[in-house]
Scaffold this active site. Structure first.
Site, PDB file in Angstrom:
ATOM      1  N   PRO A  39      -9.469   8.022  -0.721  1.00  0.00           N
ATOM      2  CA  PRO A  39     -10.207   7.642   0.486  1.00  0.00           C
ATOM      3  C   PRO A  39     -10.624   6.175   0.449  1.00  0.00           C
ATOM      4  O   PRO A  39     -10.966   5.641  -0.601  1.00  0.00           O
ATOM      5  CB  PRO A  39     -11.432   8.559   0.439  1.00  0.00           C
ATOM      6  N   ASP A  71       0.520  -5.465  -3.974  1.00  0.00           N
ATOM      7  CA  ASP A  71       0.886  -6.571  -4.872  1.00  0.00           C
ATOM      8  C   ASP A  71       1.010  -6.077  -6.316  1.00  0.00           C
ATOM      9  O   ASP A  71       1.913  -6.474  -7.050  1.00  0.00           O
ATOM     10  CB  ASP A  71      -0.165  -7.681  -4.795  1.00  0.00           C
ATOM     11  N   PHE A  84       5.397  -0.424   8.202  1.00  0.00           N
ATOM     12  CA  PHE A  84       5.316  -1.382   9.311  1.00  0.00           C
ATOM     13  C   PHE A  84       6.275  -2.550   9.100  1.00  0.00           C
ATOM     14  O   PHE A  84       6.909  -3.038  10.042  1.00  0.00           O
ATOM     15  CB  PHE A  84       3.870  -1.889   9.447  1.00  0.00           C
ATOM     16  N   GLU A  85       6.386  -3.005   7.859  1.00  0.00           N
ATOM     17  CA  GLU A  85       7.280  -4.135   7.569  1.00  0.00           C
ATOM     18  C   GLU A  85       8.755  -3.730   7.705  1.00  0.00           C
ATOM     19  O   GLU A  85       9.584  -4.545   8.123  1.00  0.00           O
ATOM     20  CB  GLU A  85       6.963  -4.705   6.179  1.00  0.00           C
TER      21      GLU A  85
END
Lengths: 346, 346
Positions: B235, B243, B146-147
């Site tokens: 899961p 991080d 997404f970034e």
């Protein structure tokens, strides 16, 4: 491998190892989850020429504690408090300690009443009465000699005064365990040691004293179980040593063993490891270029503040380089002084 | 044992392991001195029902950096930046990165552009252009899928779009090393893998992709060296994984080796250790009483926020319990995909 959760409330510096930075890593290496709340957020400790950053306000501390509580995250088995810069913030920490001790009678609370050293307070004077109020909440306290004097209003000048101060802490202030982590080995202190514990060069040694209350303190005359050990004094000034010692003491304290052995055993571990880290730090600082290890000289430091800064930088604890020291077995056995109360009262 | 000094600028939470709390301990275990500056001081991460605390202002960050500089303490060999909540604070960090990179051409700067995940931004939108401006300062960036899309304005929907996005990051934004630490192994991604790397159950795997620029990016057509590896998807949701991965990647990155091998080697180490810590965490969470491992259910969570909190609490990284994983030799070798640029261009 230990398991358990320690809530550590003390200072944070970006660079170097004091307060939480000196405490968290060793405790994590011992296997503890460490919850870290910062009472200040500074660039570095006060031993450098300058320090920038902010103090955490009492309101901010309370908000963090309350938010943890509402999330059911305020459940440490041990509490460790250190440098707290003013009475307002300390009151917020007092509220936390009251809450945790009232909810969990098995909580082990190590209160390090960080106030000053060598005759000088480095917190606001109004923290002193708040610390006195907090003493009955503690399991262990780790004052230095000056802090004992400040808390008890008794000058430590002879064996009787030491025993009076310990009695006041144990009986009046209801502290189960007192550790004076390092006090310079003056002749009156050396005389109370058994001959084989007495170093030949007294001036070059520090004394660590532990004192555990045997019961509820109502025994008359009052007697505690006292142990002692000496460590060679290393030349120069190092920061964060007391913070490291207190963290290791709490981490090695086993509340399931009898009170008379739990404290000296933990102190033996903390003392040996602290001394080993310090020795490694000294060795490192001596390996630095000459301009990094300028000897203390207040006048020259005033003319050039970076002189002091460079000396300090080379003397930051070699903590991450001491993973072996922090995790391997080692201790510096504390020796009981069973006759000390009798000797004194004569 | 590594030696060196890493300046880590990211979030701080009292409880649990995200941001600096996920990064500092692993790097310290590797032997690095870690300078820690906190961009927030919160009770816990945002995955819990509530969080209390404060953001560090841009002025406070600047004061800390300046104070470190004036004390000659701003001398890291590596810089690690993560979650920074708003554009003002990010601009202060940008100033720091500009200063450090201009003064030290050997600085290794891992910039983790923490902005969001799965289509949702969790920082203020005005950080995005600041991060774009900062990209040329970085040595390595570790965006998630997404970034990557947010930074490049390119949707990752096929191999061509991935290569276009990588080209934009390497050429337009002059980033030497890009690591997409985990992206779900969609069919178009699986197809680009050599057969022996393709898992039989693609849906249950994540892909880690590294891409290193071979030179100054002026080659036409542009080609980077791309490696990939898959990891089984565990899961449930865990916090702080990115991080931890970024910290380990920076800690294991050896800038003295050729660029084409330094990145995949570091990624192999980071990937294996992160996966092992995560597996241990999952194992622990499954050992908890049933009421602590309630499955995700947004509706039930809304009725009882503590439901979510308890699930989160049981899924905090088992980091201090993973000293062995963090210090022992282990990797998950990255496999080069040498033909990928040719396949795509056909």
């Amino acid at each position: 491998m230990n398991s358990g959760r320690i809530l550590s409330v003390q200072s944070h510096v970006a660079y170097g190892y004091v307060g939480g930075k000196a405490a968290a890593f060793p405790l994590q290496c011992l296997g503890y989850d460490v919850d870290v709340v910062n009472t200040v957020h500074y660039s570095n400790h006060a031993g450098y020429a300058r320090a920038g950053g902010t103090k955490t306000t009492a309101a901010e501390l309370r908000e963090i504690f309350e938010s943890m509580e509402r999330n059911e995250l305020l459940n440490p088995s041990r509490l460790l408090t250190g440098y707290i810069p003013n009475a307002e913030a300390l009151s917020a920490v007092k509220g936390l300690a009251e809450k945790l001790t009232s909810e969990n009678s098995n909580l082990t609370y190590l209160l390090d009443p960080v106030m000053g050293d060598s005759g000088r307070l480095y917190v606001a004077a109004d923290v002193v009465p708040v610390y006195r109020d907090m003493l009955p909440l503690s399991t262990i306290i780790t004052p230095n000699g000056f802090e004992v004097e400040t808390l008890t209003n008794i000058s430590l000048t002879c064996l009787d005064s030491l025993l009076q101060a310990l009695t006041k802490l144990h009986v009046t202030h209801r502290v189960p365990h007192v550790v004076i982590s390092s006090i310079s080995l003056q002749p009156w202190l050396a005389r109370m040691l058994p001959p084989d514990l007495r170093p030949t060069d007294e001036a070059d040694h520090l004394l660590c004293i532990t004192s555990s209350r045997r019961d509820d303190g109502s025994e008359t005359p009052f007697r505690s179980t006292i142990h002692a050990q000496t460590v060679p004094l290393l030349p120069g000034y190092f920061s964060g040593v007391g913070d490291l010692f207190s963290a290791l003491l709490l981490g090695h304290f086993d509340p399931s063993t009898p009170p008379s052995t739990a404290l000296p055993r933990a102190a033996a571990q903390a003392l040996a490891r602290t001394h080993a880290v310090l020795s490694r730090t000294l060795e490192f600082s001596r390996s630095l270029p000459e301009e990094e290890q300028l000897p203390s000289d207040d006048e020259k430091d005033k003319q050039n503040p970076l002189r002091k800064t460079r000396r300090m930088r080379g003397r930051e604890l070699r903590l991450v380089q001491s993973l072996d020291i922090l995790t391997e077995k080692r201790d510096r056995e504390m020796v009981e002084l069973p006759g000390i109360w009798d000797v004194s009262m004569n």
